[in-house]
Design an enzyme around this catalytic site. Structure first.
Site, PDB file in Angstrom:
ATOM      1  N   GLN B  11       0.700  -0.996  -0.056  1.00  0.00           N
ATOM      2  CA  GLN B  11      -0.044   0.186  -0.046  1.00  0.00           C
ATOM      3  C   GLN B  11       0.900   1.198  -0.009  1.00  0.00           C
ATOM      4  O   GLN B  11       0.601   2.246  -0.627  1.00  0.00           O
ATOM      5  CB  GLN B  11      -0.925   0.043   1.249  1.00  0.00           C
ATOM      6  N   MET B  12       2.111   1.239   0.631  1.00  0.00           N
ATOM      7  CA  MET B  12       2.895   2.230   0.689  1.00  0.00           C
ATOM      8  C   MET B  12       3.901   2.268  -0.336  1.00  0.00           C
ATOM      9  O   MET B  12       4.313   3.483  -1.268  1.00  0.00           O
ATOM     10  CB  MET B  12       3.892   2.468   2.164  1.00  0.00           C
ATOM     11  N   ASP B  31       8.283  -7.892  -5.917  1.00  0.00           N
ATOM     12  CA  ASP B  31       7.319  -8.192  -4.930  1.00  0.00           C
ATOM     13  C   ASP B  31       6.832  -9.459  -5.209  1.00  0.00           C
ATOM     14  O   ASP B  31       6.928 -10.271  -6.359  1.00  0.00           O
ATOM     15  CB  ASP B  31       6.422  -7.315  -5.080  1.00  0.00           C
ATOM     16  N   LEU B  65       9.028  -3.122   3.322  1.00  0.00           N
ATOM     17  CA  LEU B  65       8.394  -4.344   3.875  1.00  0.00           C
ATOM     18  C   LEU B  65       7.726  -4.243   5.183  1.00  0.00           C
ATOM     19  O   LEU B  65       8.236  -3.427   5.914  1.00  0.00           O
ATOM     20  CB  LEU B  65       9.775  -5.564   3.784  1.00  0.00           C
ATOM     21  N   THR B  96       9.144  -0.040   8.437  1.00  0.00           N
ATOM     22  CA  THR B  96       9.150   0.327   9.748  1.00  0.00           C
ATOM     23  C   THR B  96       9.460  -0.856  10.615  1.00  0.00           C
ATOM     24  O   THR B  96       8.600  -1.835  10.680  1.00  0.00           O
ATOM     25  CB  THR B  96       7.869   1.028  10.293  1.00  0.00           C
ATOM     26  N   LYS B 171      10.947   7.289  14.411  1.00  0.00           N
ATOM     27  CA  LYS B 171       9.694   6.636  13.688  1.00  0.00           C
ATOM     28  C   LYS B 171       8.861   5.957  14.793  1.00  0.00           C
ATOM     29  O   LYS B 171       7.588   6.104  15.030  1.00  0.00           O
ATOM     30  CB  LYS B 171      10.090   5.790  12.780  1.00  0.00           C
ATOM     31  N   TYR B 176       4.443   5.374  18.398  1.00  0.00           N
ATOM     32  CA  TYR B 176       4.063   5.056  19.863  1.00  0.00           C
ATOM     33  C   TYR B 176       3.199   6.460  20.267  1.00  0.00           C
ATOM     34  O   TYR B 176       1.999   5.959  20.776  1.00  0.00           O
ATOM     35  CB  TYR B 176       5.398   4.967  20.862  1.00  0.00           C
ATOM     36  N   SER B 178       1.461   8.427  18.650  1.00  0.00           N
ATOM     37  CA  SER B 178       0.288   8.829  17.866  1.00  0.00           C
ATOM     38  C   SER B 178      -0.844   7.714  18.209  1.00  0.00           C
ATOM     39  O   SER B 178      -2.014   7.773  18.170  1.00  0.00           O
ATOM     40  CB  SER B 178       0.680   9.238  16.668  1.00  0.00           C
TER      41      SER B 178
END
Lengths: 297, 297, 297, 297
Positions: B11-12, B31, B65, B96, B171, B176, B178
């Protein structure tokens, strides 16, 4: 200009009373601290020996006390306000007390023919001194209008919270959010330090995200509040990232009880089948878990 | 313009890769979803059958990923990036993942003579499409400078987080804060609804207080961050108000696990003798409880 | 008597290996600590320089290591067990690791034709020395039967947990319960002390109630486990008493995060309409909140 | 045989009063439920129209009410016990109320020359019917001795909790422990089910460990209570295992808020430098965190 009985001259009450005097009102003040009373008398107030005496022949009584038991005692106890208060006068409780205590007091006062509204305040003692408090008014339109000249001496903004008892309710919600948020913020910044970041670096990023700006005006309006739970950021991913943060914190010995509790809320949300919904669906899920009617199909 | 191997078209990743193509770069994409690969090929990318093939003869490899295990596998696994990557090229992991995994990967890559930095992104898939992501760059000044043309295609802001591994750390702190805040906000607004307030009324008040604006730029800078714990709002009072809110919530059956956890943090703060300090001392106390050196005498 | 490769000679592993030797088995031992190896050699073991060497020509390999990453590495890493292990031999992992890691290892071993079961242990290092460990065996009946002579050297009780992977699962549940219970118990006894009670007085009462004896064999069997939620003690009353305890604790500055969290679980239970059910319905409610099928109408 | 005023005929109070009648005592009973009063009258009690009337000419008054506000009201309110009670009589409050409310009532009663003790009860309504309650007596030796014949009708065991106010304190500690433990137990068993274990398998193991037997009589006496923190099971390992359990629970969507909270307590314990101490040091650490004097060097 009005005559006002003012009861409770603490860190907040003292400057509030002083500002009413500055605004031209006549005050009869009561407090258990003789020193606090003397200070107000030096500014033009008349000293009262009991709450009853403070309430004698006044148009308003303002109470600003540390807890609901004291408010009740000052009103209905020995030498209390109710023994002398005029039926034409209005009691304004500006203390922060349990909303259910406020409800009970308003009801009992009404049963005895007295008028009462509540108007707890926001911001700090610095704002109290400057007359820049935020007034959360709970009462009828008429009551708020009548009290407005007093509020204008003590605060810079009055919010009509929607009726009797609603002022205290808004106050508690606001304080809940800001007090718990203070603790959560401490967790985030302590972890940041423990893993070698400084506050400014963390802030550089957070000032541009919901971490720094909250969700009320950023992520929520377009999503959960609009009834749209299609994912901009999925619950499952939020849950995963929270897990990373908690693992990290536990490796470097930073306790994060608020964050740990929040992960279990995300777990509840996932168990309800919302893992692939937008993360703002946590609100909808918590509503349902609380027994409220679902809003979003 | 550069040649780039791009691995991870979710999605990103998909819109990020698309924006690199738009920016004039040549992409070799990999992918496990043939569909996702085909979509990028239709936009001008070359399909790679393995990570190794995507990394062949490129100046950069970007990985995007879902978790650290996959990043490790894509690099060091069978047909992985490390089998073909040039020692002149640079791997940029934008996933992340756990910061300690990032540290380990950077170290192992360096031991084999490879260059690697991390640059996780902030904001949402909408921002990814528009090329308006927030890039949290972790690497040397030279690495960030070298990667900047790529970042400029994918994001509208790059923050130099202060060195290798620091991008991932920032990040995680940001997420954390939010993510947990989203849950805490849900608690406050669910309670508001349960006691008869609507969102707009609550917001009217909260938009003018730390409840709506956070503490980082309001209460903290003048107090705990400045080393001043004289009370604008005392820990004891914050603790009391939190108790009222939790009692209220428990009476109307709104579970507030984050808030309940935060009260116990205030309790720890009071037990440490800070009851009459400013409420921002919760940060200092949590630091001490975490084993960090006290900053304020 | 069997030949056994034993890998991992820590606080638990060393006495376990020693007891296997005492039982007449021939051991090839490996550990990164030369000292630990030497100690076992002095008791009759043969030293191995690598896991591979320990696994050479043996009927069993026992692993007793601090985490799942190490277990994987010892098996599949360089000079690992898998390079020399006979297809007739059986690997028994007695470490406490994540059950999903165990599942993956068993699966991968099977794919390569190897036999593996898990058998984590309960109790303490004192029991390890005495050969009185509790063995939680996860494997087929045949596997457990085959390993039983080894288990009998190391432990005094073997529980067949119901199949492959189930031993590790039971271990984690048992440890979860005892570790979290240790913290909860600390909360109760710290509060007792803070309000002027001594441990013996508290124990005099608790030794006759579920507080001291747990719920598994007292309140649950006749109620929630029997499908009967008619109240012996109502959720609403339990919730009320918990509120008193937490208020008390917060007045005397004893942080009780576990108890605070539990109150919110009771709140969830009440919100689901179970306030007047027996307090054991918290189990049924948590099952439902976790997405499991309701068991009680 | 005594004359007794009995106030509060609920699920517990009714059978308790009935057992006093069976024991040969003369009762004057009051409750707001006419039905409950009638039932007791049919068993030989005399109906009283007010608390004052129930307290007239009796040797004891027993109160068994849902909360402290009601107890206060029944004593000091309109037509309350204090208006008719003899200075020779003794009031025994058997309700479960906030210990600080009990303290205040005893003090105010004493100031007016009245005698009062508290004696909350343990166990369930089934035990109340059988006269097998556990009586937690808070009062002087003389007061307890005087009340003993009454207690013997209602309960099978009386514990002298050590003085006025101590009965209520022990009751709250006992209830805290058993109520929170009920929630924690639900977490463990729900997770067990979610990962494929049945209750009996889990119990087979837990019945032989602190998970099933608690820590008060197993791990604590030889360790933290004896001042010995040398590790039988290290805090660091307990913390690690808790992390595995929570990760597992979060993967299968079982919320475990109590366990999550407990992990942060272990984190606090580790941050204090106790990672390699025995896990029972969590008690000592929580004591210190609560501001109590360290007991162990």
């Amino acid at each position: 200009m009005s005559t006002i009985g003012f009861i409770g001259l603490g860190q907040m009450g003292s400057p509030m009373a002083a500002n009413l005097i500055k605004g031209g009102h006549s005050l009869r003040v009561f407090d258990i601290s003789a020193e606090a009373v003397a200070d107000l008398v030096s500014k033009g107030a008349v000293a009262a020996k009991t709450p009853a005496e403070a309430a004698l022949d006044v148009e308003f009584v303002v109470t600003m006390l540390p807890n609901g038991g004291l408010v009740r005692n000052v009103i209905f106890g020995e030498d209390g306000v109710a023994t002398t208060l005029s039926k034409e006068a209005m009691l304004i409780d500006m203390s922060t007390i349990h909303p259910f205590e406020t409800d009970a007091l308003i009801k009992e006062m009404a049963e005895q023919g007295f008028q009462m509204m509540e108007a707890p305040v926001g911001r700090t003692s610095v704002h109290a001194i400057k007359g820049e408090l935020l007034i959360m008014a709970g009462g009828s339109k008429e009551q708020i209008e009548r009290a407005q000249p007093l509020f204008d001496c003590m605060g810079s903004e009055t919010v009509d919270c929607g009726g009797p008892g609603k002022g205290g309710r808004v106050k508690i919600i606001n304080n809940y959010m800001s007090i718990a948020l203070n603790a959560l913020s401490a967790e985030a910044i302590t972890l940041a330090e423990a893993i070698g970041l400084d506050f400014d670096t963390a802030m550089k990023v957070m000032s541009g995200t919901p971490a720094g700006n909250g969700h009320f005006t950023t992520t929520w309006p377009g999503k959960v509040l609009a009834g749209d739970l299609s994912p901009a950021f999925m619950v499952d991913l939020a849950h995963k990232d929270l897990g990373i943060a908690l693992d990290l914190a536990n490796q470097v010995n930073v306790p994060m009880p608020c964050g740990a509790a929040s992960r279990e809320l995300y777990s509840i949300t996932r168990a309800a089948g919302r893992g692939r919904q937008d993360w703002t669906s946590v609100l909808e899920q918590l509503r349902v878990t609380s027994g409220l009617e679902p809003k979003i199909k």
